[in-house]
Design a protein around this motif. Structure first.
Motif, PDB file in Angstrom:
ATOM      1  N   MET A  79       0.935  -1.240   0.034  1.00  0.00           N
ATOM      2  CA  MET A  79       0.169   0.061   0.073  1.00  0.00           C
ATOM      3  C   MET A  79       0.875   1.120  -0.007  1.00  0.00           C
ATOM      4  O   MET A  79       1.771   1.408   0.710  1.00  0.00           O
ATOM      5  CB  MET A  79      -0.983   0.001   1.283  1.00  0.00           C
ATOM      6  CG  MET A  79      -1.913   1.286   1.318  1.00  0.00           C
ATOM      7  SD  MET A  79      -2.887   1.164   2.816  1.00  0.00           S
ATOM      8  CE  MET A  79      -1.770   1.357   4.148  1.00  0.00           C
ATOM      9  N   THR A  80       0.497   2.138  -0.913  1.00  0.00           N
ATOM     10  CA  THR A  80       1.531   3.617  -0.852  1.00  0.00           C
ATOM     11  C   THR A  80       0.525   4.647  -0.878  1.00  0.00           C
ATOM     12  O   THR A  80      -0.816   4.521  -0.734  1.00  0.00           O
ATOM     13  CB  THR A  80       1.760   3.537  -2.374  1.00  0.00           C
ATOM     14  OG1 THR A  80       1.030   3.779  -3.238  1.00  0.00           O
ATOM     15  CG2 THR A  80       2.876   2.478  -2.917  1.00  0.00           C
ATOM     16  N   LEU A  81       0.982   5.899  -0.332  1.00  0.00           N
ATOM     17  CA  LEU A  81       0.342   7.164  -0.281  1.00  0.00           C
ATOM     18  C   LEU A  81      -0.497   7.336  -1.380  1.00  0.00           C
ATOM     19  O   LEU A  81      -1.560   8.008  -1.390  1.00  0.00           O
ATOM     20  CB  LEU A  81       1.159   8.104   0.175  1.00  0.00           C
ATOM     21  CG  LEU A  81       1.578   8.004   1.668  1.00  0.00           C
ATOM     22  CD1 LEU A  81       2.434   9.366   1.946  1.00  0.00           C
ATOM     23  CD2 LEU A  81       0.379   8.376   2.807  1.00  0.00           C
ATOM     24  N   LYS A  82       0.138   7.131  -2.540  1.00  0.00           N
ATOM     25  CA  LYS A  82      -0.441   7.426  -3.936  1.00  0.00           C
ATOM     26  C   LYS A  82      -1.760   6.653  -4.098  1.00  0.00           C
ATOM     27  O   LYS A  82      -2.645   6.878  -4.634  1.00  0.00           O
ATOM     28  CB  LYS A  82       0.683   7.204  -5.144  1.00  0.00           C
ATOM     29  CG  LYS A  82       1.615   8.393  -5.118  1.00  0.00           C
ATOM     30  CD  LYS A  82       2.422   8.079  -6.289  1.00  0.00           C
ATOM     31  CE  LYS A  82       3.458   9.314  -6.464  1.00  0.00           C
ATOM     32  NZ  LYS A  82       4.268   9.293  -7.869  1.00  0.00           N
ATOM     33  N   GLN A  83      -1.683   5.362  -3.829  1.00  0.00           N
ATOM     34  CA  GLN A  83      -2.876   4.538  -3.811  1.00  0.00           C
ATOM     35  C   GLN A  83      -3.922   5.160  -2.891  1.00  0.00           C
ATOM     36  O   GLN A  83      -5.224   5.101  -3.076  1.00  0.00           O
ATOM     37  CB  GLN A  83      -2.488   2.856  -3.358  1.00  0.00           C
ATOM     38  CG  GLN A  83      -1.584   2.713  -4.538  1.00  0.00           C
ATOM     39  CD  GLN A  83      -1.155   1.163  -4.081  1.00  0.00           C
ATOM     40  OE1 GLN A  83      -1.405   0.635  -2.867  1.00  0.00           O
ATOM     41  NE2 GLN A  83      -0.217   0.422  -4.840  1.00  0.00           N
ATOM     42  N   GLU A 109      -4.128   8.260  -1.957  1.00  0.00           N
ATOM     43  CA  GLU A 109      -4.883   9.425  -2.365  1.00  0.00           C
ATOM     44  C   GLU A 109      -5.867   9.379  -3.398  1.00  0.00           C
ATOM     45  O   GLU A 109      -6.775   9.933  -3.621  1.00  0.00           O
ATOM     46  CB  GLU A 109      -3.606  10.060  -2.950  1.00  0.00           C
ATOM     47  CG  GLU A 109      -2.696  10.882  -1.940  1.00  0.00           C
ATOM     48  CD  GLU A 109      -1.411  11.894  -2.462  1.00  0.00           C
ATOM     49  OE1 GLU A 109      -1.380  12.534  -1.862  1.00  0.00           O
ATOM     50  OE2 GLU A 109      -1.399  11.510  -3.421  1.00  0.00           O
ATOM     51  N   ARG A 135      -4.258   2.711  -9.835  1.00  0.00           N
ATOM     52  CA  ARG A 135      -3.807   2.800  -8.458  1.00  0.00           C
ATOM     53  C   ARG A 135      -4.780   2.404  -7.440  1.00  0.00           C
ATOM     54  O   ARG A 135      -4.469   1.541  -6.409  1.00  0.00           O
ATOM     55  CB  ARG A 135      -3.671   4.198  -7.936  1.00  0.00           C
ATOM     56  CG  ARG A 135      -2.250   4.889  -8.731  1.00  0.00           C
ATOM     57  CD  ARG A 135      -2.026   6.222  -8.203  1.00  0.00           C
ATOM     58  NE  ARG A 135      -1.085   7.109  -9.107  1.00  0.00           N
ATOM     59  CZ  ARG A 135      -0.511   8.250  -8.911  1.00  0.00           C
ATOM     60  NH1 ARG A 135      -1.334   9.062  -8.184  1.00  0.00           N
ATOM     61  NH2 ARG A 135       0.228   8.818  -9.666  1.00  0.00           N
ATOM     62  N   GLU A 149      -4.617  -1.553  -7.733  1.00  0.00           N
ATOM     63  CA  GLU A 149      -3.571  -2.182  -6.978  1.00  0.00           C
ATOM     64  C   GLU A 149      -3.793  -2.321  -5.619  1.00  0.00           C
ATOM     65  O   GLU A 149      -3.445  -2.923  -4.805  1.00  0.00           O
ATOM     66  CB  GLU A 149      -2.217  -1.175  -7.226  1.00  0.00           C
ATOM     67  CG  GLU A 149      -1.730  -1.383  -8.686  1.00  0.00           C
ATOM     68  CD  GLU A 149      -0.654  -0.318  -8.983  1.00  0.00           C
ATOM     69  OE1 GLU A 149       0.077  -0.142  -9.785  1.00  0.00           O
ATOM     70  OE2 GLU A 149      -0.576   0.717  -8.049  1.00  0.00           O
ATOM     71  N   LEU A 150      -4.552  -1.173  -5.205  1.00  0.00           N
ATOM     72  CA  LEU A 150      -5.020  -1.022  -3.674  1.00  0.00           C
ATOM     73  C   LEU A 150      -5.888  -2.171  -3.261  1.00  0.00           C
ATOM     74  O   LEU A 150      -5.810  -2.613  -2.198  1.00  0.00           O
ATOM     75  CB  LEU A 150      -5.630   0.273  -3.046  1.00  0.00           C
ATOM     76  CG  LEU A 150      -5.945   0.492  -1.992  1.00  0.00           C
ATOM     77  CD1 LEU A 150      -4.675   0.236  -0.745  1.00  0.00           C
ATOM     78  CD2 LEU A 150      -6.505   2.078  -1.512  1.00  0.00           C
ATOM     79  N   SER A 198      -3.908  -5.382  -3.000  1.00  0.00           N
ATOM     80  CA  SER A 198      -3.290  -5.503  -1.779  1.00  0.00           C
ATOM     81  C   SER A 198      -4.208  -6.074  -0.503  1.00  0.00           C
ATOM     82  O   SER A 198      -3.806  -6.710   0.405  1.00  0.00           O
ATOM     83  CB  SER A 198      -2.390  -4.360  -1.633  1.00  0.00           C
ATOM     84  OG  SER A 198      -3.145  -3.111  -1.054  1.00  0.00           O
ATOM     85  N   ALA A 227      -0.090  12.008   7.428  1.00  0.00           N
ATOM     86  CA  ALA A 227       1.126  12.157   6.704  1.00  0.00           C
ATOM     87  C   ALA A 227       1.579  13.854   6.339  1.00  0.00           C
ATOM     88  O   ALA A 227       2.712  14.125   6.438  1.00  0.00           O
ATOM     89  CB  ALA A 227       1.164  11.592   5.102  1.00  0.00           C
TER      90      ALA A 227
END
Length: 299
Positions: free
Chosen positions: A1-5, A7, A35, A38-39, A42, A75
């Motif tokens: 998991m990323t912040l871009k996902q 967002e 994105r 992808e989230l 995950s 964040a």
């Protein structure tokens, strides 16, 4: 998991559609969908139901949205703590009414660029209800208009006010003597349309003074209203700074016998579900720069 996902998920969830969300993040709709996909991979579950024409949150997506918002807020706070002054980056889309755009908006933009040089500012100017529509649909980060807002989804904070003065011309009045409020029933009232914030204070003024205009001529532009009054096609009220300037030029006369209008409160507005620290920074800059006394260079 990323912040871009996160967002991508957050903006897709709060905006009217994926196209608006992608525009807010300055990416394509396909990149936004990727994105989010992808989230979802995950997590092993869907966040949006895509079977209908417009994607809607699944029960899991609705449950996780507040947590995503808190993670993104965390964040932002983390970045704030990393330095004494946070330089925001990305896009900042905000809306204002025409009066703000003609007076102090350039100084407001200058203050934003001074404190946050990496932030790309994109202003939008229109009548209040259209600005609020875009704010509610997620197209804008915040708005500065005559308020406060009556919409449940929008929060308001008063940051200043603007005063108005009644004006006309000898041609519109049809006489050289002072115009009396009771004569309004014989005159044409030039004003903004019914969905403008100033109509609230106009209605209060008419009710308290038990008056009604003989005819109303409305236009959704302050500049056009000033031009129509200046042409002698009716009487009306303008921001006091504008009225004083035009009267000094001899283009209008103040209607001194008309009781004053209640000043219109101007508010900084944002979505109640948007708790990003950036909004408070923008509100403070607005408080520092708001100035309706600056006459418009277009008059």
């Amino acid at each position: 998991m990323t912040l871009k996902q996160l967002e991508a998920f957050y903006w897709a969830a709060i905006c009217k559609n994926f196209a608006i969300a992608a525009n807010r993040l300055n990416i394509s709709v396909s990149s936004l969908s990727k994105r989010i996909g992808e989230l979802e991979t995950s997590l092993g579950a869907q966040l949006f139901n895509r079977s209908a024409r417009t994607a809607t949150l699944t029960p899991l997506g609705d449950h996780l949205l507040p947590h995503a918002k808190e993670l993104l807020r965390g964040a932002d706070l983390f970045m704030q703590q990393a330095g004494t002054h946070l330089n925001y980056s990305g896009r900042c889309c905000f809306g204002v009414g025409e009066l703000t755009s003609w007076t102090w908006m350039p100084q407001f933009i200058e203050a934003i660029q001074r404190d946050h040089p990496d932030l790309r500012v994109e202003p939008f100017a229109d009548v209040g209800h259209l600005v609020e529509d875009k704010l509610e649909e997620g197209e804008l980060d915040f708005a500065i208009i005559g308020g406060p807002s009556s919409r449940p989804a929008i929060a308001s904070s008063t940051i200043g006010q603007v005063e108005f003065s009644w004006v006309g011309t000898p041609r519109a009045l049809g006489r050289r003597g002072p115009a009396l409020p009771a004569q309004l029933s014989e005159l044409t009232l030039v004003t903004l349309p019914h969905n403008s914030g100033v109509i609230r204070i106009l209605d209060e003024w008419l009710t308290s003074n038990r008056l009604a205009p003989g005819r109303t001529l409305s236009c959704n532009s302050w500049g056009a209203v000033a031009g129509i009054i200046r042409q002698g096609l009716g009487v009306g009220f303008l921001p006091s700074a504008w009225a004083q300037l035009l009267c000094q030029r001899g283009e209008m006369v103040l209607l001194a016998e008309f009781p004053p209008l209640t000043p219109l409160q101007y508010c900084f507005e944002w979505r109640r579900d948007d708790t990003r620290p950036m909004l408070e920074s923008m509100r403070k800059l607005a408080v520092e720069t708001i100035d309706f006394h600056a006459p418009s260079c277009m008059l």
